[in-house]
Write an enzyme that holds these catalytic residues in place. Structure first.
Site, PDB file in Angstrom:
ATOM      1  N   PHE A 256       0.842  -1.220   0.066  1.00  0.00           N
ATOM      2  CA  PHE A 256       0.242  -0.051   0.023  1.00  0.00           C
ATOM      3  C   PHE A 256       1.101   1.311   0.026  1.00  0.00           C
ATOM      4  O   PHE A 256       0.761   2.108  -0.826  1.00  0.00           O
ATOM      5  CB  PHE A 256      -0.835  -0.071   1.122  1.00  0.00           C
ATOM      6  CG  PHE A 256      -1.684   1.202   1.466  1.00  0.00           C
ATOM      7  CD1 PHE A 256      -2.298   1.710   0.265  1.00  0.00           C
ATOM      8  CD2 PHE A 256      -1.735   1.718   2.702  1.00  0.00           C
ATOM      9  CE1 PHE A 256      -3.572   2.948   0.707  1.00  0.00           C
ATOM     10  CE2 PHE A 256      -2.732   2.834   2.946  1.00  0.00           C
ATOM     11  CZ  PHE A 256      -3.609   3.554   1.871  1.00  0.00           C
TER      12      PHE A 256
ATOM     13  N   ASP B 258      11.794 -12.696  -0.095  1.00  0.00           N
ATOM     14  CA  ASP B 258      10.885 -12.902   1.310  1.00  0.00           C
ATOM     15  C   ASP B 258      12.254 -12.443   2.251  1.00  0.00           C
ATOM     16  O   ASP B 258      12.879 -13.132   2.442  1.00  0.00           O
ATOM     17  CB  ASP B 258      10.369 -14.536   1.442  1.00  0.00           C
ATOM     18  CG  ASP B 258       9.570 -14.751   2.493  1.00  0.00           C
ATOM     19  OD1 ASP B 258       9.726 -14.076   3.570  1.00  0.00           O
ATOM     20  OD2 ASP B 258       8.957 -15.707   2.588  1.00  0.00           O
TER      21      ASP B 258
ATOM     22  N   SER C 260       6.116   1.702  13.497  1.00  0.00           N
ATOM     23  CA  SER C 260       4.969   2.206  13.801  1.00  0.00           C
ATOM     24  C   SER C 260       4.585   2.599  15.314  1.00  0.00           C
ATOM     25  O   SER C 260       5.296   2.397  16.109  1.00  0.00           O
ATOM     26  CB  SER C 260       4.270   0.696  13.810  1.00  0.00           C
ATOM     27  OG  SER C 260       2.733   0.901  14.208  1.00  0.00           O
TER      28      SER C 260
ATOM     29  N   TYR D 150       2.268  -7.363  17.352  1.00  0.00           N
ATOM     30  CA  TYR D 150       2.837  -6.557  16.168  1.00  0.00           C
ATOM     31  C   TYR D 150       3.775  -5.261  16.853  1.00  0.00           C
ATOM     32  O   TYR D 150       4.805  -5.061  16.298  1.00  0.00           O
ATOM     33  CB  TYR D 150       1.557  -5.735  15.414  1.00  0.00           C
ATOM     34  CG  TYR D 150       2.005  -4.666  14.440  1.00  0.00           C
ATOM     35  CD1 TYR D 150       2.734  -4.987  13.387  1.00  0.00           C
ATOM     36  CD2 TYR D 150       1.453  -3.475  14.798  1.00  0.00           C
ATOM     37  CE1 TYR D 150       3.103  -3.994  12.594  1.00  0.00           C
ATOM     38  CE2 TYR D 150       1.784  -2.463  13.670  1.00  0.00           C
ATOM     39  CZ  TYR D 150       2.692  -2.705  12.661  1.00  0.00           C
ATOM     40  OH  TYR D 150       2.793  -1.812  11.947  1.00  0.00           O
TER      41      TYR D 150
ATOM     42  N   VAL E 171      -2.029   8.291   3.073  1.00  0.00           N
ATOM     43  CA  VAL E 171      -1.039   7.330   2.578  1.00  0.00           C
ATOM     44  C   VAL E 171      -0.081   8.234   1.597  1.00  0.00           C
ATOM     45  O   VAL E 171       1.143   8.207   1.426  1.00  0.00           O
ATOM     46  CB  VAL E 171      -1.719   6.410   1.920  1.00  0.00           C
ATOM     47  CG1 VAL E 171      -2.510   6.683   0.645  1.00  0.00           C
ATOM     48  CG2 VAL E 171      -0.167   5.318   1.227  1.00  0.00           C
TER      49      VAL E 171
END
Length: 310
Positions: free
Chosen positions: A5, A40, A102, A125, A192
Site C-alpha cells: 500500500f 521474502d 509503527s 505487532y 498515505v
C-alpha cells in the site's frame, strides 16, 4: 514491501522524480512489474545480491494484521526479517537504511506522545516492531558511517487500502455502523500520499540515526471523524446509537472465542474494540520541523478515499 500500500505510492513518487529504484516483495508489483524482484525477508537466501549497486535500502515489509495466526509470524517477518535485511545490507556495503516502524511501539498511551514517549506495546505487532527497531539500531551502531532513519507512522489510510479505517468508512456508507464507547477519544491519522512523500523526503544524507513519528493533524475525536465522513457521504452527521464499551468488548470476546473454535475470522475482535475506543495521539512536530510539509490535508485525504473506494 515495495508492492504494498505505502510502497506502491512511494515508488510512483520516485518514478515521477526520475529516481531509479528496485522493488523487492513477495508479491509482484502491479504498478511497476519491470522493477520487481521476488524475495521474502524471512529467507536470507532470497536477499542474496539484492542490494548490490543501491544507495538506500527501505524496509516496508511487515506482518501487521490484527488476527495473524500463528503469532510467531510477527516475529518471523518483523524481527527475523529485520536481521536478514541488516545482514544482507552489511554484506553489500549499504550505508543508508530506512525502516518503517509503527506508533504501535507506544501501545495505547495517555496524552499526546512524541518520540521520547514510553515504549509500552500491548500486542505482538507492536512488540515485534520495537524489537526490529533494536536490530536496525545495532546495525547503525556497528559503523559510524552508517545512516539510519526510523519512521513511526500512525494509522495510515487512503485509496485502495482495506484496513480498519476502510472498514469504518464502509460501515458508515452502508449505514451499518454502531458507535462503541462515548466517541470522545481522539485519533491521529495519516493519509498515505503524505506518508509516502515524507519517506521520500527522508532520503537525505545525514549521519547517525534519525527517528520520526508521522501523523497528519488535526487529531479528531471519533464523533468528529464519524460526522466528517457522514457529511462527505451526504448523510446526517448526528452521532446515532451508541454501545457502551463494556458491552462492545464483551461481545468481541465472544466472537474471539467462536473464531478460535471455528477457525473463522470476524471483523470485530477485542483488540480492534480496544484500539477503536482508545485515544491514540502522536506528536509529529519533529517530522514537520525537518522541512517537510504535507501535500494533502486530512479532510481532503478522507474525501479522496471515499470518492475512490465507496
Amino acid at each position: 514491501g515495495g508492492s504494498g500500500f505505502i510502497g506502491t505510492r512511494l515508488a510512483r513518487r520516485l518514478a515521477a522524480a526520475g529516481r531509479p529504484f528496485r522493488i523487492a516483495d513477495l508479491r509482484p508489483s502491479a504498478a511497476f512489474p519491470a522493477a520487481w524482484v521476488g524475495c521474502d525477508v524471512r529467507d536470507p537466501v532470497s536477499l542474496e545480491g539484492l542490494f548490490e549497486g543501491v544507495d538506500w535500502v527501505l524496509n516496508l515489509a511487515a506482518e501487521h494484521q490484527d488476527d495473524v495466526q500463528p503469532l510467531s509470524r510477527y516475529h518471523d517477518v518483523n524481527v527475523q526479517g529485520a536481521r536478514h535485511v541488516c545482514e544482507a545490507a552489511a554484506r553489500a556495503g549499504i550505508r543508508r537504511l530506512l525502516f518503517t516502524s509503527s506508533v504501535a511501539v507506544y501501545g495505547l498511551p495517555e496524552g499526546v506522545v512524541d518520540e521520547a514517549g514510553p515504549l509500552r506495546p500491548f500486542n505482538e505487532y507492536g512488540r515485534t516492531k520495537l524489537a526490529a527497531e533494536g536490530v536496525y539500531q545495532a546495525w547503525a551502531a556497528a559503523d559510524p558511517a552508517r545512516s539510519l532513519v526510523v519512521v513511526r507512522p500512525t494509522v495510515v489510510f487512503g485509496e485502495g487500502n482495506r484496513g480498519n479505517v476502510y472498514n469504518l468508512f464502509r460501515q458508515l456508507a452502508s449505514r451499518a455502523f454502531l458507535m462503541v464507547g462515548d466517541g470522545r477519544n481522539r485519533k491521529s491519522l495519516a493519509y498515505v500520499e503524505n506518508v509516502a512523500a515524507f519517506l521520500q523526503h527522508c532520503l537525505q544524507d545525514r549521519p547517525g540515526t534519525a527517528l520520526f513519528n508521522y501523523a497528519d493533524g488535526p487529531d479528531l475525536s471519533m464523533d468528529e471523524l464519524v460526522a466528517l465522513v457522514r457529511r462527505a457521504l451526504g448523510q446526517d452527521p448526528a452521532p446515532g446509537l451508541r454501545l457502551p464499551y463494556a458491552v462492545g468488548y464483551a461481545g468481541a470476546a465472544l466472537l474471539d472465542g467462536i473464531a478460535r473454535l471455528s477457525g473463522r475470522s470476524f471483523p470485530i475482535s477485542r483488540v480492534r474494540v480496544r484500539k477503536f475506543c482508545a485515544s491514540t495521539r502522536f506528536d509529529a512536530a519533529r517530522a514537520m520541523a525537518s522541512g517537510f510539509q504535507p501535500e494533502v490535508g486530512l479532510a481532503e485525504g478522507i474525501a479522496r478515499t471515499l470518492r475512490h473506494d465507496l
